[in-house]
Motif scaffolding. Structure first.
Motif: not given
Length: 144
Positions: A73-92
Motif C-alpha cells: 500500500l501507499t498512504v498519504i503521510q503529513g501534508f502531502a508526503g507518501r509512505r510505502r507499506l509492504p504487505w508484510s507490515t500490514v497487520e489489519a
C-alpha cells in the motif's frame, strides 16, 4: 507465471477542494461585509479562509490518499508526503463504524504495526467498506 495486479488508487473527489476554495472566498466576502471597520472580525474571517484554502490546497497537491498494488500500500503521510507499506507490515484492514448525532460514520483503518492510517469517505471518494473489500482482495495470499 505470476499475475501482476494493476495499481488501484482512491482519491479525494474533485468537488471537495472546489467547495473548500469557494467556502474560503465566501468567508472573506462575509468578513468584508460584516466587519464594519473592525479589523479583528476581518482578520478572523481571513484567518479561517486561509485555513480552509490550505486544506483545499492539500487536496489539490496530493489528491491520492491510498493506492494498492501487489507489493503493498501507499498512504498519504503529513501534508502531502507518501509512505510505502509492504504487505508484510500490514497487520489489519478494518472498518470502524460509530454512531454520531443520529448518523453512522465509517472510517477505514489500516494497521501497519507501528502506525495506524485512517481514511474517511471523503478521503477515498468511495465508502470505506468498498475500499476495504478491494484492498483485502488485492492482498497476496502469502501476506494474509
Amino acid at each position: 507465471m505470476d499475475e501482476i495486479s494493476p495499481v488501484r488508487q482512491w482519491r479525494v473527489p474533485t468537488s471537495l477542494p472546489v467547495a473548500k476554495l469557494a467556502g474560503a472566498v465566501l468567508l472573506v466576502a462575509l468578513g468584508l461585509l460584516f466587519a464594519d471597520g473592525d479589523p479583528v472580525r476581518l482578520a478572523l474571517a481571513v484567518l479561517a479562509a486561509a485555513v480552509l484554502a490550505g486544506w483545499a490546497v492539500r487536496d489539490l497537491v496530493a489528491p491520492v490518499r491510498l493506492a494498492v498494488d501487489a507489493a503493498g500500500l501507499t498512504v498519504i503521510q503529513g501534508f502531502a508526503g507518501r509512505r510505502r507499506l509492504p504487505w508484510s507490515t500490514v497487520e489489519a484492514i478494518a472498518v470502524d463504524r460509530r454512531p454520531r448525532l443520529g448518523l453512522t460514520s465509517e472510517t477505514l483503518e489500516i494497521d501497519a504495526g507501528d502506525s495506524l492510517h485512517l481514511f474517511g469517505r471523503y478521503d477515498l471518494g468511495a465508502t470505506p467498506e468498498e475500499v476495504a473489500a478491494e484492498v483485502r482482495a488485492a492482498r497476496p495470499n502469502t501476506a494474509r
